[in-house]
Design a protein around this motif. Structure first.
Motif, PDB file in Angstrom:
ATOM      1  N   TYR A  73      10.978  44.883  20.387  1.00 34.30           N
ATOM      2  CA  TYR A  73      11.889  44.066  21.180  1.00 34.30           C
ATOM      3  C   TYR A  73      13.205  44.815  21.409  1.00 34.30           C
ATOM      4  O   TYR A  73      13.731  44.864  22.531  1.00 34.30           O
ATOM      5  CB  TYR A  73      12.150  42.735  20.466  1.00 34.30           C
ATOM      6  N   ALA A  74      13.713  45.420  20.341  1.00 37.52           N
ATOM      7  CA  ALA A  74      14.980  46.153  20.435  1.00 37.52           C
ATOM      8  C   ALA A  74      14.840  47.343  21.384  1.00 37.52           C
ATOM      9  O   ALA A  74      15.728  47.616  22.197  1.00 37.52           O
ATOM     10  CB  ALA A  74      15.400  46.625  19.046  1.00 37.52           C
ATOM     11  N   GLU A  75      13.704  48.021  21.300  1.00 43.35           N
ATOM     12  CA  GLU A  75      13.481  49.177  22.177  1.00 43.35           C
ATOM     13  C   GLU A  75      13.443  48.743  23.643  1.00 43.35           C
ATOM     14  O   GLU A  75      14.010  49.408  24.514  1.00 43.35           O
ATOM     15  CB  GLU A  75      12.169  49.879  21.798  1.00 43.35           C
ATOM     16  N   LYS A  76      12.809  47.619  23.902  1.00 48.00           N
ATOM     17  CA  LYS A  76      12.743  47.097  25.280  1.00 48.00           C
ATOM     18  C   LYS A  76      14.130  46.795  25.800  1.00 48.00           C
ATOM     19  O   LYS A  76      14.480  47.110  26.937  1.00 48.00           O
ATOM     20  CB  LYS A  76      11.911  45.806  25.307  1.00 48.00           C
ATOM     21  N   LEU A  77      14.926  46.158  24.931  1.00 45.93           N
ATOM     22  CA  LEU A  77      16.284  45.786  25.335  1.00 45.93           C
ATOM     23  C   LEU A  77      17.082  47.035  25.736  1.00 45.93           C
ATOM     24  O   LEU A  77      17.754  47.069  26.759  1.00 45.93           O
ATOM     25  CB  LEU A  77      16.978  45.056  24.180  1.00 45.93           C
ATOM     26  N   VAL A  78      16.975  48.062  24.914  1.00 45.26           N
ATOM     27  CA  VAL A  78      17.733  49.282  25.184  1.00 45.26           C
ATOM     28  C   VAL A  78      17.185  50.011  26.416  1.00 45.26           C
ATOM     29  O   VAL A  78      17.947  50.515  27.248  1.00 45.26           O
ATOM     30  CB  VAL A  78      17.731  50.194  23.929  1.00 45.26           C
ATOM     31  N   GLU A  79      15.844  50.052  26.537  1.00 51.10           N
ATOM     32  CA  GLU A  79      15.237  50.738  27.687  1.00 51.10           C
ATOM     33  C   GLU A  79      15.636  50.092  29.006  1.00 51.10           C
ATOM     34  O   GLU A  79      15.778  50.770  30.022  1.00 51.10           O
ATOM     35  CB  GLU A  79      13.710  50.723  27.562  1.00 51.10           C
ATOM     36  N   SER A  80      15.819  48.781  28.995  1.00 52.89           N
ATOM     37  CA  SER A  80      16.143  48.106  30.252  1.00 52.89           C
ATOM     38  C   SER A  80      17.646  48.152  30.552  1.00 52.89           C
ATOM     39  O   SER A  80      18.094  47.588  31.546  1.00 52.89           O
ATOM     40  CB  SER A  80      15.655  46.656  30.199  1.00 52.89           C
ATOM     41  N   SER A  81      18.412  48.803  29.709  1.00 50.88           N
ATOM     42  CA  SER A  81      19.865  48.884  29.917  1.00 50.88           C
ATOM     43  C   SER A  81      20.319  50.336  29.908  1.00 50.88           C
ATOM     44  O   SER A  81      20.587  50.909  28.856  1.00 50.88           O
ATOM     45  CB  SER A  81      20.591  48.136  28.789  1.00 50.88           C
ATOM     46  N   PRO A  82      20.403  50.942  31.105  1.00 45.60           N
ATOM     47  CA  PRO A  82      20.672  52.380  31.180  1.00 45.60           C
ATOM     48  C   PRO A  82      21.993  52.800  30.533  1.00 45.60           C
ATOM     49  O   PRO A  82      22.125  53.952  30.126  1.00 45.60           O
ATOM     50  CB  PRO A  82      20.704  52.667  32.688  1.00 45.60           C
ATOM     51  N   LYS A  83      22.942  51.871  30.411  1.00 47.30           N
ATOM     52  CA  LYS A  83      24.225  52.284  29.830  1.00 47.30           C
ATOM     53  C   LYS A  83      24.271  52.143  28.307  1.00 47.30           C
ATOM     54  O   LYS A  83      25.296  52.426  27.690  1.00 47.30           O
ATOM     55  CB  LYS A  83      25.380  51.501  30.473  1.00 47.30           C
ATOM     56  N   LEU A  84      23.178  51.694  27.716  1.00 48.15           N
ATOM     57  CA  LEU A  84      23.109  51.675  26.250  1.00 48.15           C
ATOM     58  C   LEU A  84      22.467  52.989  25.805  1.00 48.15           C
ATOM     59  O   LEU A  84      21.329  53.292  26.158  1.00 48.15           O
ATOM     60  CB  LEU A  84      22.274  50.492  25.746  1.00 48.15           C
ATOM     61  N   ASN A  85      23.223  53.766  25.047  1.00 44.30           N
ATOM     62  CA  ASN A  85      22.778  55.087  24.630  1.00 44.30           C
ATOM     63  C   ASN A  85      22.305  55.041  23.179  1.00 44.30           C
ATOM     64  O   ASN A  85      23.112  55.010  22.250  1.00 44.30           O
ATOM     65  CB  ASN A  85      23.958  56.070  24.802  1.00 44.30           C
ATOM     66  N   LEU A  86      20.971  55.020  23.007  1.00 47.14           N
ATOM     67  CA  LEU A  86      20.410  54.875  21.658  1.00 47.14           C
ATOM     68  C   LEU A  86      20.479  56.188  20.885  1.00 47.14           C
ATOM     69  O   LEU A  86      20.018  57.227  21.350  1.00 47.14           O
ATOM     70  CB  LEU A  86      18.954  54.398  21.754  1.00 47.14           C
ATOM     71  N   LEU A  87      21.057  56.138  19.692  1.00 42.79           N
ATOM     72  CA  LEU A  87      21.128  57.316  18.822  1.00 42.79           C
ATOM     73  C   LEU A  87      20.089  57.148  17.715  1.00 42.79           C
ATOM     74  O   LEU A  87      20.118  56.160  16.990  1.00 42.79           O
ATOM     75  CB  LEU A  87      22.515  57.437  18.187  1.00 42.79           C
TER      76      LEU A  87
END
Ligand SMILES: [Zn+2]
Ligand SMILES: [Zn+2]
Length: 265
Positions: free
Chosen positions: A242-256
């Motif tokens: 779920y968390a990965e989906k959220l981040v993938e759908s938000s280009p301005k969230l930069n996952l480290l």
């Protein structure tokens, strides 16, 4: 997921499983790094209301337990050095009258990093403010944001744990105005914000989608934290997906996936 920097131990009195069990579970899951960030011991000032000592004290290790925490983790770090990198940290709160004393207290220990998890308001307040309780008060929301920003501005905080812990039920525009301050301050100081997988798994009021919408609009660095209070919580695939989906759908969230620690001394 290859690293988690938000792991507890039973020393906080509301977690279970030995440090060794956490480490072995993390190795089994294929993590390359495991950071322990148990609720930090807090040198509280004298003269507080007795209830405040109890409330703050009962969710964290006592000062005298710090030696045991650090030594246990140093031993495990050595024992498992071929399998995993173990980091020793704390999840601290920012209290104006305690933070400097806290930093000086931990300066005797080889602590690698701090994360900020702000659960309470200033320790002198009676009754103590608990930020996980529902509120529609802008004053309370602003007070929470102010404390988190003070923590960020100390430049000792590696990341902010569950920045959306405050359960605000009021006007969304107010929420946006206040939380934007928090997010911008984090960005200014290059402090990532945590998407808390524990809250996600437990269906708590955080992660708050309204918060992450604001964060998506502004943009920020994000880190996943499992906030594991038992070894089996180190990875919950449904929460992670779920968390990965959220981040993938938000280009301005930069996952480290891995993070750089802010030096604390
Ligand atoms: Zn906890
Ligand atoms: Zn935590």
């Amino acid at each position: 997921m290859i690293a988690n920097y938000h792991t507890h131990t039973p020393r906080c009195k509301h977690a279970s499983g030995s440090e060794r069990e956490f480490v072995e579970k993390a190795i089994e899951l294929g993590f390359s790094e495991l950071g322990f960030a148990d609720h930090a011991p807090m040198p509280l000032p004298k003269g507080l209301h007795p209830t405040n000592y109890i409330t703050i004290g009962e969710m964290r290790m006592a000062l005298e337990e710090t030696d045991g925490y650090v030594n246990t983790l140093l031993d495990l770090r050595k024992e498992y050095e071929r399998d995993i990198k173990i980091h020793i940290g704390f999840e601290t709160e920012y209290y104006s009258s305690c933070f400097d004393n806290f930093l000086s207290f931990i300066s005797d220990y080889p602590i690698d990093y701090l994360i900020l998890g702000q659960h309470f308001g200033e320790v002198e307040t009676v009754p103590l403010t608990y930020y996980g309780a529902q509120t529609s008060s802008e004053e309370r929301l602003a007070g929470y944001v102010d404390l988190v920003i003070k923590g960020i501005e100390s430049d000792k905080i590696t990341y902010v744990a569950h920045p959306d812990l405050l359960a605000y039920r009021g006007d969304i525009n107010v929420y946006e105005r206040q939380m934007s301050r928090l997010i911008r301050s984090a960005n200014e100081h290059r402090v990532p914000l945590e998407l808390n997988l524990f809250g996600l798994f437990e269906l708590r009021h955080y992660p708050n989608l309204a918060f992450w919408q604001i964060a998506s609009d502004i943009g920020c660095d994000v880190v996943f934290g499992t906030d594991a209070h038992s070894p089996d919580m180190l990875l919950k695939p449904t929460a992670l997906k779920y968390a990965e989906k959220l981040v993938e759908s938000s280009p301005k969230l930069n996952l480290l996936e891995k993070i750089q620690f802010k030096p604390i001394r």
